[in-house]
Design a protein around this motif. Sequence first.
Motif, PDB file in Angstrom:
ATOM      1  N   ILE A  10      25.222   9.510 -18.984  1.00 35.76           N
ATOM      2  CA  ILE A  10      23.847   8.727 -19.335  1.00 35.76           C
ATOM      3  C   ILE A  10      23.005   9.843 -20.271  1.00 35.76           C
ATOM      4  O   ILE A  10      22.409   9.419 -20.956  1.00 35.76           O
ATOM      5  CB  ILE A  10      23.269   8.813 -17.893  1.00 35.76           C
ATOM      6  N   ALA A  11      23.153  10.959 -19.877  1.00 40.58           N
ATOM      7  CA  ALA A  11      22.363  11.982 -20.704  1.00 40.58           C
ATOM      8  C   ALA A  11      22.819  12.009 -22.266  1.00 40.58           C
ATOM      9  O   ALA A  11      21.775  11.974 -23.249  1.00 40.58           O
ATOM     10  CB  ALA A  11      22.583  13.550 -20.331  1.00 40.58           C
ATOM     11  N   GLY A  12      23.967  11.775 -22.438  1.00 40.92           N
ATOM     12  CA  GLY A  12      24.403  11.757 -23.940  1.00 40.92           C
ATOM     13  C   GLY A  12      23.889  10.291 -24.350  1.00 40.92           C
ATOM     14  O   GLY A  12      23.332  10.312 -25.726  1.00 40.92           O
ATOM     15  N   LEU A  13      23.903   9.157 -23.751  1.00 37.58           N
ATOM     16  CA  LEU A  13      23.488   8.075 -24.300  1.00 37.58           C
ATOM     17  C   LEU A  13      21.730   7.887 -24.579  1.00 37.58           C
ATOM     18  O   LEU A  13      21.300   7.742 -25.770  1.00 37.58           O
ATOM     19  CB  LEU A  13      23.469   6.801 -23.360  1.00 37.58           C
ATOM     20  N   LEU A  14      21.102   8.762 -23.764  1.00 36.32           N
ATOM     21  CA  LEU A  14      19.527   9.106 -23.959  1.00 36.32           C
ATOM     22  C   LEU A  14      19.215   9.898 -25.026  1.00 36.32           C
ATOM     23  O   LEU A  14      18.263   9.663 -25.737  1.00 36.32           O
ATOM     24  CB  LEU A  14      18.977   9.414 -22.432  1.00 36.32           C
ATOM     25  N   ALA A  15      20.156  10.835 -25.053  1.00 38.46           N
ATOM     26  CA  ALA A  15      19.915  11.836 -26.069  1.00 38.46           C
ATOM     27  C   ALA A  15      20.130  11.076 -27.529  1.00 38.46           C
ATOM     28  O   ALA A  15      19.556  11.607 -28.496  1.00 38.46           O
ATOM     29  CB  ALA A  15      20.621  12.959 -26.144  1.00 38.46           C
ATOM     30  N   LEU A  16      20.884  10.163 -27.526  1.00 32.34           N
ATOM     31  CA  LEU A  16      21.150   9.321 -28.771  1.00 32.34           C
ATOM     32  C   LEU A  16      20.151   8.171 -28.942  1.00 32.34           C
ATOM     33  O   LEU A  16      20.351   7.210 -29.898  1.00 32.34           O
ATOM     34  CB  LEU A  16      22.734   8.682 -28.983  1.00 32.34           C
ATOM     35  N   SER A  17      18.926   8.693 -28.385  1.00 36.96           N
ATOM     36  CA  SER A  17      17.915   7.420 -28.409  1.00 36.96           C
ATOM     37  C   SER A  17      18.230   5.933 -28.023  1.00 36.96           C
ATOM     38  O   SER A  17      17.454   5.194 -28.561  1.00 36.96           O
ATOM     39  CB  SER A  17      17.145   7.565 -29.834  1.00 36.96           C
ATOM     40  N   VAL A  18      19.183   6.005 -27.345  1.00 31.19           N
ATOM     41  CA  VAL A  18      19.561   4.409 -26.593  1.00 31.19           C
ATOM     42  C   VAL A  18      18.586   4.246 -25.581  1.00 31.19           C
ATOM     43  O   VAL A  18      18.287   5.055 -24.579  1.00 31.19           O
ATOM     44  CB  VAL A  18      20.889   4.337 -26.301  1.00 31.19           C
ATOM     45  N   PHE A  70       5.912   7.382 -15.649  1.00 37.90           N
ATOM     46  CA  PHE A  70       7.101   8.397 -15.596  1.00 37.90           C
ATOM     47  C   PHE A  70       8.470   7.732 -16.266  1.00 37.90           C
ATOM     48  O   PHE A  70       8.906   6.692 -15.567  1.00 37.90           O
ATOM     49  CB  PHE A  70       7.372   9.036 -14.149  1.00 37.90           C
ATOM     50  N   ALA A  71       9.009   8.348 -17.306  1.00 35.53           N
ATOM     51  CA  ALA A  71      10.210   7.749 -17.839  1.00 35.53           C
ATOM     52  C   ALA A  71      11.160   9.053 -17.756  1.00 35.53           C
ATOM     53  O   ALA A  71      10.934  10.104 -17.894  1.00 35.53           O
ATOM     54  CB  ALA A  71      10.013   7.628 -19.186  1.00 35.53           C
ATOM     55  N   ILE A  72      12.431   8.781 -17.191  1.00 28.91           N
ATOM     56  CA  ILE A  72      13.234   9.742 -17.050  1.00 28.91           C
ATOM     57  C   ILE A  72      14.077  10.165 -18.201  1.00 28.91           C
ATOM     58  O   ILE A  72      14.250   9.154 -19.185  1.00 28.91           O
ATOM     59  CB  ILE A  72      14.800   8.898 -16.246  1.00 28.91           C
ATOM     60  N   GLN A  73      13.885  11.284 -18.776  1.00 26.35           N
ATOM     61  CA  GLN A  73      14.600  11.866 -20.105  1.00 26.35           C
ATOM     62  C   GLN A  73      16.081  12.259 -19.723  1.00 26.35           C
ATOM     63  O   GLN A  73      16.544  12.368 -18.866  1.00 26.35           O
ATOM     64  CB  GLN A  73      13.786  13.037 -20.411  1.00 26.35           C
ATOM     65  N   TYR A  74      16.656  12.579 -21.108  1.00 22.01           N
ATOM     66  CA  TYR A  74      18.194  12.759 -21.110  1.00 22.01           C
ATOM     67  C   TYR A  74      18.402  14.283 -20.258  1.00 22.01           C
ATOM     68  O   TYR A  74      19.277  14.460 -19.628  1.00 22.01           O
ATOM     69  CB  TYR A  74      18.580  13.005 -22.314  1.00 22.01           C
ATOM     70  N   TRP A  75      17.340  14.890 -20.371  1.00 18.51           N
ATOM     71  CA  TRP A  75      17.389  16.393 -19.439  1.00 18.51           C
ATOM     72  C   TRP A  75      17.456  16.377 -18.292  1.00 18.51           C
ATOM     73  O   TRP A  75      18.106  17.230 -17.231  1.00 18.51           O
ATOM     74  CB  TRP A  75      16.377  17.400 -19.975  1.00 18.51           C
ATOM     75  N   HIS A  76      16.844  15.062 -17.497  1.00 19.08           N
ATOM     76  CA  HIS A  76      16.704  15.084 -16.262  1.00 19.08           C
ATOM     77  C   HIS A  76      18.090  14.753 -15.628  1.00 19.08           C
ATOM     78  O   HIS A  76      18.698  15.233 -14.696  1.00 19.08           O
ATOM     79  CB  HIS A  76      15.832  13.864 -15.771  1.00 19.08           C
ATOM     80  N   TRP A  77      19.187  13.829 -16.380  1.00 22.49           N
ATOM     81  CA  TRP A  77      20.361  13.683 -16.166  1.00 22.49           C
ATOM     82  C   TRP A  77      21.352  14.795 -16.151  1.00 22.49           C
ATOM     83  O   TRP A  77      22.263  15.152 -15.731  1.00 22.49           O
ATOM     84  CB  TRP A  77      21.102  12.444 -16.861  1.00 22.49           C
ATOM     85  N   ILE A  78      20.823  15.655 -17.222  1.00 24.41           N
ATOM     86  CA  ILE A  78      21.711  16.923 -17.357  1.00 24.41           C
ATOM     87  C   ILE A  78      21.437  17.810 -16.163  1.00 24.41           C
ATOM     88  O   ILE A  78      22.384  18.185 -15.617  1.00 24.41           O
ATOM     89  CB  ILE A  78      21.374  17.672 -18.670  1.00 24.41           C
ATOM     90  N   VAL A  79      20.035  17.881 -15.947  1.00 24.52           N
ATOM     91  CA  VAL A  79      19.813  18.909 -14.509  1.00 24.52           C
ATOM     92  C   VAL A  79      20.708  18.065 -13.311  1.00 24.52           C
ATOM     93  O   VAL A  79      21.285  18.903 -12.634  1.00 24.52           O
ATOM     94  CB  VAL A  79      18.455  18.929 -14.407  1.00 24.52           C
ATOM     95  N   PHE A  80      20.579  16.826 -13.070  1.00 23.63           N
ATOM     96  CA  PHE A  80      21.251  15.963 -12.121  1.00 23.63           C
ATOM     97  C   PHE A  80      22.642  16.351 -11.935  1.00 23.63           C
ATOM     98  O   PHE A  80      23.169  16.610 -11.191  1.00 23.63           O
ATOM     99  CB  PHE A  80      20.989  14.669 -11.879  1.00 23.63           C
ATOM    100  N   GLY A  81      23.396  16.256 -13.313  1.00 27.62           N
ATOM    101  CA  GLY A  81      24.926  16.609 -13.305  1.00 27.62           C
ATOM    102  C   GLY A  81      25.114  17.775 -13.256  1.00 27.62           C
ATOM    103  O   GLY A  81      26.070  18.104 -12.397  1.00 27.62           O
ATOM    104  N   MET A  82      24.358  18.826 -13.749  1.00 29.60           N
ATOM    105  CA  MET A  82      24.620  20.188 -13.020  1.00 29.60           C
ATOM    106  C   MET A  82      24.654  20.637 -11.790  1.00 29.60           C
ATOM    107  O   MET A  82      25.268  21.286 -11.093  1.00 29.60           O
ATOM    108  CB  MET A  82      23.758  21.157 -13.970  1.00 29.60           C
TER     109      MET A  82
END
Length: 150
Positions: free
Chosen positions: A39-47, A3-15
């Motif tokens: 963190i969602a922004g960093l992961l969305a930038l493929s970091v 299981f890998a945490i995706q950017y949208w997981h952080w978006i949902v957590f932030g919301m």
Amino acid sequence: MEFAIQYWHWIVFGMLLILAELVVPSFTIFWFGLGAFIIAGLLALSVDISLSWQLLIWALSSTAFTLIWFRFFRPWMQDHTKAGIAREAIRGESGQVIRAPEEGQRGIVRFSTPLLGDDEWEFICSEPVSLGDRVFVLELSGNTLIVEKR
């Protein structure tokens, strides 16, 4: 299966954190939600960041947002007017009697600058006053001023 945490997981957590601010109105949880968006922004930038680094960056950015808010912006946004502290704001103000108190009727005093939004107030005075006398505010009692003649 990994299981890998995706950017949208952080978006949902932030919301969820920002929505939690509606229940706990301290305006602190909000900043942790913004940290999750970082963190969602960093992961969305493929970091590619490991989970431990994500948590560290989230904690540091959330702390930084919180400290910046409480240290710099919150004191700047506080109300520095005298609204809500009527007694202290009007004590000692002077006005002129435009209607002397009579039996069963309060007098009216007029101020050159409005006090709490009005330039004419009903008043009570322990001493006899006449038309044109100068009186000074001692206290506010409901919608009536308690004044004294000096």
